[in-house]
Design an enzyme around this catalytic site. Structure first.
Site, PDB file in Angstrom:
ATOM      1  N   GLU A  29      43.045  37.909  47.274  1.00  0.00           N
ATOM      2  CA  GLU A  29      43.001  37.562  48.691  1.00  0.00           C
ATOM      3  C   GLU A  29      41.590  37.754  49.251  1.00  0.00           C
ATOM      4  O   GLU A  29      40.839  38.613  48.789  1.00  0.00           O
ATOM      5  CB  GLU A  29      43.967  38.505  49.441  1.00  0.00           C
TER       6      GLU A  29
ATOM      7  N   LYS B 127      50.564  34.244  55.201  1.00  0.00           N
ATOM      8  CA  LYS B 127      50.841  35.687  55.268  1.00  0.00           C
ATOM      9  C   LYS B 127      51.646  36.040  56.514  1.00  0.00           C
ATOM     10  O   LYS B 127      51.337  35.595  57.625  1.00  0.00           O
ATOM     11  CB  LYS B 127      49.510  36.443  55.268  1.00  0.00           C
TER      12      LYS B 127
ATOM     13  N   CYS C   4      49.268  40.782  49.807  1.00  0.00           N
ATOM     14  CA  CYS C   4      48.773  42.098  50.224  1.00  0.00           C
ATOM     15  C   CYS C   4      49.798  42.947  50.974  1.00  0.00           C
ATOM     16  O   CYS C   4      50.779  43.397  50.395  1.00  0.00           O
ATOM     17  CB  CYS C   4      47.498  41.901  51.057  1.00  0.00           C
TER      18      CYS C   4
END
Ligand SMILES: *[C@@H]1O[C@H](CO)[C@@H](O)[C@H](O)[C@H]1NC(C)=O
Ligand SMILES: *[C@@H]1O[C@H](CO)[C@@H](O)[C@H](O)[C@H]1NC(C)=O
Ligand SMILES: *[C@@H]1O[C@H](CO)[C@@H](O)[C@H](O)[C@H]1NC(C)=O
Length: 554
Positions: free
Chosen positions: A70, A163, A198
């Protein structure tokens, strides 16, 4: 060695077939562009060239899939539109995209490899067009997402994921979909993957939805992780999450150890890690492994056991900066005697009780007054007055033994630095048994995982502990009370953490100090003040402050 390794060796077929029992995966730990390259365009070109070089490298030959981390590729100035998988677009020749997307599409096609990258995506939102997000369309008419893009072997974009759980200051400049993406894609080697990014790993949607509701067994995970002691360093969480869910995990982290970020690996659920590295220096490294397909291979062969030798001095990872988990300050804890050899203890936090039995032996060797040694604490906690990495509210249940630098609770959650004295394992652990009954989760939202860490910032290998759940598997019975025991079954020289760590995925809202962008429980954005111009100015200056403090931190 593991039996599944033998199946494809010496065959000339480059690609895994649906009938194969494994596929061949790569994850790339990758540095950011060097500081000497300053313009966003030049930095993006540099990274694109690096990614293309890795995809075309000899080490990547024969890979079925490769995953990049990322947050290292591009900037708002070089953000790209990203087609949805259903649009059937191959940017290599349908070139309405930023150069980065075009070049990686061409590289995927040239090598015939599935490629996953993460980038800043832009979307036009003027006049009510674009996606349904929590934040309003900015005045410029363009919004930005933190997005994974998956290319197939022909360079076609087959999946996109935006995300869901942004990390603190990201809310300043990135949008979030009102309905989280649940992104999956099928491959020509018979594996269907899900992917997220993440911080998403610590939340139920969409990570657990992929595993629990869609039965996805293989997860792709670009990350830019900030390690936190004692429970959430990079490899520790990756291996624990993969183990808890018993799914394969391909985790690619960015590399900035001084900024707390490093640690990538390929994990096979209950079989532990196939490859995992964490680095003291910024590093670009491709790691590869043959990954056993979850629906094929039922058990692994014998694992090679290293002979145990008690060692006073063992290698330590000191080059990774870490956060300290301030949650431990409200845990119920007991400081163990400096020279304890044997301890049994039942420790409760409210109604939640952890049962411990810990044994150590003196390590032969000359210990001097200059040597530093860790103290250890036992800890128990179940409650929701905790956060994850100080960003979102959480509910956790934890039974742990962890290392502390001295008697104080405040010294738990950080390690002795590289300078200031040599750290010695005056004792080595010969037994650690921990068990507890984990409460049922009202809506079935619970993940119980091992959280273990040695002095090298790697988890304790799965061959060195027993993990038992009653009823089993806990992951399929989150609505039932579950007894879990974690037993160290091989001696261990060094230890930072040995714990059962459960995430109960609280619904309590977090405000991130950017309240107007937050979802409420009704799923609508909290209204801004009537003078929206003024409030967005306040937001801008708050965002600048965050940026300035980040710059000074690094
Ligand atoms: C939005 O609408 C205005 C007024 O009709 C128009 O001038 C403008 O071009 C539109 N913008 C986009 C991106 O469609
Ligand atoms: C997932 O697996 C369960 C149990 O085998 C099954 O009942 C369910 O239909 C599956 N769901 C999907 C989406 O495949
Ligand atoms: C864990 O649980 C078992 C069975 O309930 C019990 O006999 C044992 O003493 C417990 N404690 C430890 C530290 O293993």
């Amino acid at each position: 060695s593991m039996i599944f390794l033998t199946t494809r060796v010496a065959l000339f077929i480059q690609r895994s077939q649906p009938s194969d029992s494994t596929y061949y995966a790569g994850v790339v730990e990758h540095m950011e562009a060097p500081a000497s390259i300053t313009s966003p365009r030049s930095r993006t070109i540099y990274i694109s060239n690096e990614f293309q070089r890795i995809i075309a490298s000899e080490e990547a030959k024969d890979l079925d899939i490769i995953v990049f981390p990322e947050h290292v590729t591009n900037y708002k100035e070089t953000a790209s539109f990203v087609p949805h998988g259903s649009q059937n677009v191959t940017p290599c020749y349908q070139t309405d995209y930023d150069l980065l997307l075009i070049e990686i599409s061409c590289a995927a096609r040239a090598q015939g490899i599935y490629v996953v990258i993460n980038l800043i995506e832009k979307e036009i939102c003027a006049n009510g067009s674009g996606s349904d997000t929590f934040d309003p369309c900015p005045a410029q008419g363009i919004r930005y997402f933190n997005t994974n893009v998956v290319f197939d072997r022909s360079g076609r974009v087959i999946s996109r994921y935006r995300k869901t759980h942004l990390w603190r200051h990201e809310y300043d400049s990135r949008s979030v979909l009102r309905q989280p993406d649940v992104a999956t894609f099928a491959t020509d080697f018979g594996v269907t993957f899900g992917h997220f990014i993440c911080f998403d790993m610590l939340f139920y949607e969409p990570a657990m939805v992929l595993v629990r509701d869609l039965n996805i067994t293989d997860i792709i995970y670009p990350t830019f992780w900030f390690s936190e002691l004692p429970f959430l360093t990079a490899l520790q969480l990756q291996e624990g999450w993969s183990f808890g869910n018993n799914v394969n995990l391909l985790a690619a982290d960015a590399s900035d150890p001084a900024g707390k970020t490093t640690g990538s690996g390929i994990y096979a659920g209950r079989w532990g890690r196939l490859q995992a590295e964490i680095f003291a220096q910024p590093t670009t490294r491709l790691m590869t492994a043959r990954v056993p397909k979850k629906d094929r291979v039922q058990q692994l062969g014998d694992q090679v056991e290293e002979l145990f030798t008690p060692q006073l001095i063992t290698p330590r990872m000191t080059g990774v900066d870490t956060y300290r988990d301030y949650n431990v300050d409200i845990f119920e804890t007991v400081l163990l005697e400096a020279d304890f050899l044997e301890v049994t203890q039942n420790l409760c936090h409210g109604t939640f009780c952890c049962d411990f039995s810990v044994k150590r032996a003196l390590t032969p060797g000359d210990i001097t007054a200059d040597h530093l040694t860790y103290r250890y604490r036992l800890a128990a906690y179940w409650g929701d007055e905790t956060t994850v990495i100080r960003v979102d509210r959480s509910e956790q249940a934890v039974c742990a033994i962890f290392a502390c630098k001295d008697e104080s609770l405040l010294s738990c959650g950080s390690i002795f630095p590289a300078s200031g004295g040599q750290v010695a394992n005056k004792h080595h652990f010969t037994e650690i048994k921990i068990n507890a009954t984990f409460p049922a989760a009202p809506r079935g939202r619970r993940l119980i995982m091992p959280s273990t860490l040695d002095g090298g910032f790697k988890p304790i290998a799965v061959s060195k502990f027993n993990w038992e759940e009653t009823p089993a598997p806990a992951a399929k019975n989150p609505d039932k009370e579950t007894r879990v025991s974690l037993n160290l079954i091989r001696p261990q020289n060094d230890l930072l953490t040995f714990a059962i760590w459960a995430n109960y995925y609280t619904d309590l809202a977090s405000s991130h100090n950017l309240d107007h962008m937050q979802p409420t429980t009704e799923g609508v954005a909290v209204p801004t003040t009537p003078t929206s111009g003024a409030s967005s100015m306040v937001l801008t200056s708050a965002g600048l402050l965050v940026l300035i403090s980040l710059v000074s931190q690094f």
